[in-house]
Design a protein around this motif. Structure first.
Motif, PDB file in Angstrom:
ATOM      1  N   GLY A 153      69.508  33.237  91.242  1.00  0.00           N
ATOM      2  CA  GLY A 153      70.634  33.680  90.448  1.00  0.00           C
ATOM      3  C   GLY A 153      70.544  33.817  88.969  1.00  0.00           C
ATOM      4  O   GLY A 153      71.286  33.932  88.034  1.00  0.00           O
ATOM      5  N   TYR A 154      68.955  33.694  88.593  1.00  0.00           N
ATOM      6  CA  TYR A 154      68.895  34.046  86.970  1.00  0.00           C
ATOM      7  C   TYR A 154      68.896  35.526  86.946  1.00  0.00           C
ATOM      8  O   TYR A 154      68.547  36.206  87.594  1.00  0.00           O
ATOM      9  N   LEU A 155      69.417  35.709  85.629  1.00  0.00           N
ATOM     10  CA  LEU A 155      69.243  36.860  85.182  1.00  0.00           C
ATOM     11  C   LEU A 155      67.839  37.101  84.758  1.00  0.00           C
ATOM     12  O   LEU A 155      67.228  36.331  84.008  1.00  0.00           O
ATOM     13  N   VAL A 156      67.171  38.485  84.873  1.00  0.00           N
ATOM     14  CA  VAL A 156      65.789  38.715  84.549  1.00  0.00           C
ATOM     15  C   VAL A 156      65.894  39.739  83.529  1.00  0.00           C
ATOM     16  O   VAL A 156      66.455  40.647  83.889  1.00  0.00           O
ATOM     17  N   VAL A 157      65.478  39.713  82.300  1.00  0.00           N
ATOM     18  CA  VAL A 157      65.636  40.482  81.042  1.00  0.00           C
ATOM     19  C   VAL A 157      64.369  40.796  80.285  1.00  0.00           C
ATOM     20  O   VAL A 157      63.859  39.758  80.156  1.00  0.00           O
ATOM     21  N   VAL A 158      64.053  42.162  80.429  1.00  0.00           N
ATOM     22  CA  VAL A 158      62.662  42.115  79.750  1.00  0.00           C
ATOM     23  C   VAL A 158      63.111  42.644  78.257  1.00  0.00           C
ATOM     24  O   VAL A 158      64.000  43.554  77.993  1.00  0.00           O
ATOM     25  N   VAL A 159      62.466  42.006  77.205  1.00  0.00           N
ATOM     26  CA  VAL A 159      62.512  42.356  75.907  1.00  0.00           C
ATOM     27  C   VAL A 159      61.149  42.624  75.339  1.00  0.00           C
ATOM     28  O   VAL A 159      60.111  41.932  75.251  1.00  0.00           O
ATOM     29  N   THR A 160      61.043  44.009  74.870  1.00  0.00           N
ATOM     30  CA  THR A 160      59.611  44.257  74.631  1.00  0.00           C
ATOM     31  C   THR A 160      59.793  45.283  73.419  1.00  0.00           C
ATOM     32  O   THR A 160      60.572  46.020  73.048  1.00  0.00           O
ATOM     33  N   ASN A 161      58.664  44.970  72.404  1.00  0.00           N
ATOM     34  CA  ASN A 161      58.452  45.771  71.272  1.00  0.00           C
ATOM     35  C   ASN A 161      57.659  47.010  71.709  1.00  0.00           C
ATOM     36  O   ASN A 161      56.517  46.704  72.287  1.00  0.00           O
ATOM     37  N   GLN A 162      58.059  48.096  71.342  1.00  0.00           N
ATOM     38  CA  GLN A 162      57.430  49.368  71.514  1.00  0.00           C
ATOM     39  C   GLN A 162      57.230  50.408  70.534  1.00  0.00           C
ATOM     40  O   GLN A 162      57.742  51.301  70.120  1.00  0.00           O
ATOM     41  N   SER A 163      56.419  49.731  69.288  1.00  0.00           N
ATOM     42  CA  SER A 163      56.160  50.523  68.155  1.00  0.00           C
ATOM     43  C   SER A 163      55.271  51.694  68.600  1.00  0.00           C
ATOM     44  O   SER A 163      55.196  52.677  67.299  1.00  0.00           O
ATOM     45  N   GLY A 164      54.762  51.946  69.471  1.00  0.00           N
ATOM     46  CA  GLY A 164      54.264  53.319  69.946  1.00  0.00           C
ATOM     47  C   GLY A 164      55.324  54.567  69.842  1.00  0.00           C
ATOM     48  O   GLY A 164      54.730  55.439  69.438  1.00  0.00           O
ATOM     49  N   VAL A 165      56.512  54.165  69.783  1.00  0.00           N
ATOM     50  CA  VAL A 165      57.560  55.250  69.691  1.00  0.00           C
ATOM     51  C   VAL A 165      57.716  55.543  68.236  1.00  0.00           C
ATOM     52  O   VAL A 165      57.671  56.659  67.761  1.00  0.00           O
ATOM     53  N   ALA A 166      57.803  54.522  67.392  1.00  0.00           N
ATOM     54  CA  ALA A 166      57.804  54.665  65.938  1.00  0.00           C
ATOM     55  C   ALA A 166      56.639  55.540  65.431  1.00  0.00           C
ATOM     56  O   ALA A 166      56.433  56.297  64.539  1.00  0.00           O
ATOM     57  N   ARG A 167      55.493  55.184  65.850  1.00  0.00           N
ATOM     58  CA  ARG A 167      54.095  55.687  65.630  1.00  0.00           C
ATOM     59  C   ARG A 167      54.011  57.251  65.966  1.00  0.00           C
ATOM     60  O   ARG A 167      52.937  57.761  65.740  1.00  0.00           O
ATOM     61  N   GLY A 168      54.882  57.741  66.954  1.00  0.00           N
ATOM     62  CA  GLY A 168      54.838  59.121  67.560  1.00  0.00           C
ATOM     63  C   GLY A 168      53.757  59.193  68.727  1.00  0.00           C
ATOM     64  O   GLY A 168      53.667  60.244  69.179  1.00  0.00           O
ATOM     65  N   TYR A 169      53.700  57.990  69.250  1.00  0.00           N
ATOM     66  CA  TYR A 169      52.595  58.158  70.439  1.00  0.00           C
ATOM     67  C   TYR A 169      53.133  58.485  71.674  1.00  0.00           C
ATOM     68  O   TYR A 169      52.696  59.266  72.677  1.00  0.00           O
ATOM     69  N   PHE A 170      54.564  58.213  71.824  1.00  0.00           N
ATOM     70  CA  PHE A 170      55.421  58.584  73.051  1.00  0.00           C
ATOM     71  C   PHE A 170      56.823  58.370  72.476  1.00  0.00           C
ATOM     72  O   PHE A 170      57.192  57.954  71.470  1.00  0.00           O
TER      73      PHE A 170
END
Length: 200
Positions: free
Chosen positions: A52-69
């Motif tokens: 019954g735990y919620l499982v939540v991913v929290v992730t830094n994705q600076s590749g977006v800001a850098r224009g990689y994807f």
């Protein structure tokens, strides 16, 4: 706030960093063909789902800001992850992404923000949307920023030695518990949960 909202029961969650915690570390990962779970992780997530735990991913994705994807690439990868987890009857309840970087990026993205870990913004956002009891929740990751974000949000931080964990171990407070991988961290969480139920 409505009466129904005020009476809503808060749920406990396990917040997970993504790269180096759930999957093998790949620099600026965004392609499904480059994604690989760390051994035992899908089954560990399934165990959290089952109790019954919620499982939540929290992730830094600076590749977006850098224009990689693009953010759409991140979303496509997360959809792939969900499909892979479904094979063991597991799932992620929410993916929360910081696409920013304080120095690099394009357009509106190259800025400081409150969602880039170690800021706690992603955890606060998830808590508000998913009705999470932060003080009863855990943050599992392999970097000091994960530990800082979890601590600042009021969660119990747990460090894993996968990903960058072994390299950053000395940068993390000795009081924070360490585990070889998410598998052992989940063992610990479920033991704590069992003890809490016995004493409640």
């Amino acid at each position: 706030m409505s009466r129904a909202e005020s009476q809503r029961v808060l749920r406990r969650a396990v917040f997970l960093d993504r790269d180096g915690t759930i999957n093998e570390e790949r620099h600026y990962l965004y392609r499904p063909e480059d994604f690989a779970f760390i051994a035992g992780v899908p089954q560990a997530i399934a165990r959290l789902n089952q109790v019954g735990y919620l499982v939540v991913v929290v992730t830094n994705q600076s590749g977006v800001a850098r224009g990689y994807f693009d953010l759409s690439d991140v979303e496509a990868l997360h959809a792939y992850v969900q499909r892979q987890l479904a094979d063991v009857r597991a799932h992620i309840d929410g993916f929360y992404v910081c696409p920013h970087h304080p120095e690099h990026g394009q357009g509106a993205l190259p800025r400081d923000c409150d969602c880039r870990k170690g800021q706690p913004g992603l955890l606060f956002k998830a808590a508000a949307q998913l009705h999470i009891d932060l003080e009863g929740s855990f943050m599992v990751g392999d970097k000091p920023a994960d530990m800082e974000a979890g601590t600042r949000a009021g969660c119990v931080p747990l460090l894993v030695m996968t990903g960058y964990g072994a390299e950053t171990d000395k940068l993390v407070a000795p009081s924070i518990q360490r585990f070889p991988s998410l598998v052992e961290a989940v063992d610990f969480i479920l033991r704590q949960d069992g003890e809490r139920r016995v004493t409640a």
